[in-house]
Design an enzyme around this catalytic site. Sequence first.
Site, PDB file in Angstrom:
ATOM      1  N   HIS A 182       0.846  -1.180   0.000  1.00 29.15           N
ATOM      2  CA  HIS A 182       0.000   0.000   0.000  1.00 29.15           C
ATOM      3  C   HIS A 182       0.888   1.238   0.000  1.00 29.15           C
ATOM      4  O   HIS A 182       2.052   1.194   0.444  1.00 29.15           O
ATOM      5  CB  HIS A 182      -0.892   0.023   1.238  1.00 29.15           C
ATOM      6  CG  HIS A 182      -2.019  -0.957   1.197  1.00 29.15           C
ATOM      7  ND1 HIS A 182      -3.135  -0.868   2.014  1.00 29.15           N
ATOM      8  CD2 HIS A 182      -2.215  -2.065   0.435  1.00 29.15           C
ATOM      9  CE1 HIS A 182      -3.960  -1.851   1.754  1.00 29.15           C
ATOM     10  NE2 HIS A 182      -3.421  -2.609   0.805  1.00 29.15           N
TER      11      HIS A 182
ATOM     12  N   GLU B 286       0.940   3.831   1.902  1.00 20.85           N
ATOM     13  CA  GLU B 286       1.450   4.204   3.226  1.00 20.85           C
ATOM     14  C   GLU B 286       2.618   3.322   3.652  1.00 20.85           C
ATOM     15  O   GLU B 286       3.606   3.812   4.233  1.00 20.85           O
ATOM     16  CB  GLU B 286       0.353   4.084   4.289  1.00 20.85           C
ATOM     17  CG  GLU B 286      -0.869   4.925   4.017  1.00 20.85           C
ATOM     18  CD  GLU B 286      -1.990   4.135   3.368  1.00 20.85           C
ATOM     19  OE1 GLU B 286      -3.133   4.215   3.864  1.00 20.85           O
ATOM     20  OE2 GLU B 286      -1.729   3.433   2.370  1.00 20.85           O
TER      21      GLU B 286
END
Length: 199
Positions: free
Chosen positions: A99, A101
Amino acid sequence: MTLDTPHPRPFSPEGRGCEPLLHPPRQAGTILDWSSYDVALSDPRHPFHVAHMEMALEEAEAAAEEDEVPVGAVIVSYRLGVIGRAHNQREQLKDPTAHAEMIAITQAAQALQSWRLEDCVLYVTLEPCPMCAGAIVQARLPLVVYGTADPKAGACDTLYQITSDPRLNHRAQVIRGVLAEQCAEVLSRFFLKKRQGKS
């Protein structure tokens, strides 16, 4: 320093590989003059948040161009400026943890040579999922700023409140709704295109 007072934007010294995002304010030694900003840092309209969310949106657009779910993330050090910048890469890397993040957190930790991302802010276009919220807690990030809520997996506010759970040994403050419409639009456009491609 609290979220109710204006906060200095990071100054990026040349040669450190970090980007100055806005024109730096007048500098006196190592202290930056932020008196021109009278908007509280807790306000989603703060120029600091808007400028960095625009960078995260650029990452989200890059993800869409690569046929990845368009989520972008940026990590800013108050001392060094931008130290992490990424977008979703699950399809390319064949990695369920890739992801935006997670990748940005790894980049930032490498930049600081520390797993502790204290004095940093994470900007992300979509509310973090449980995995990413857990990583935020583990990285000791003190502040998370996201664009649009995630009704299916949001773990900062919507479904769970992992980043503010008092049972955990670290909590992050959360600011929501920065450029929310733009962040939602890039996702809507991507999934509309996907649906049209199947019909």
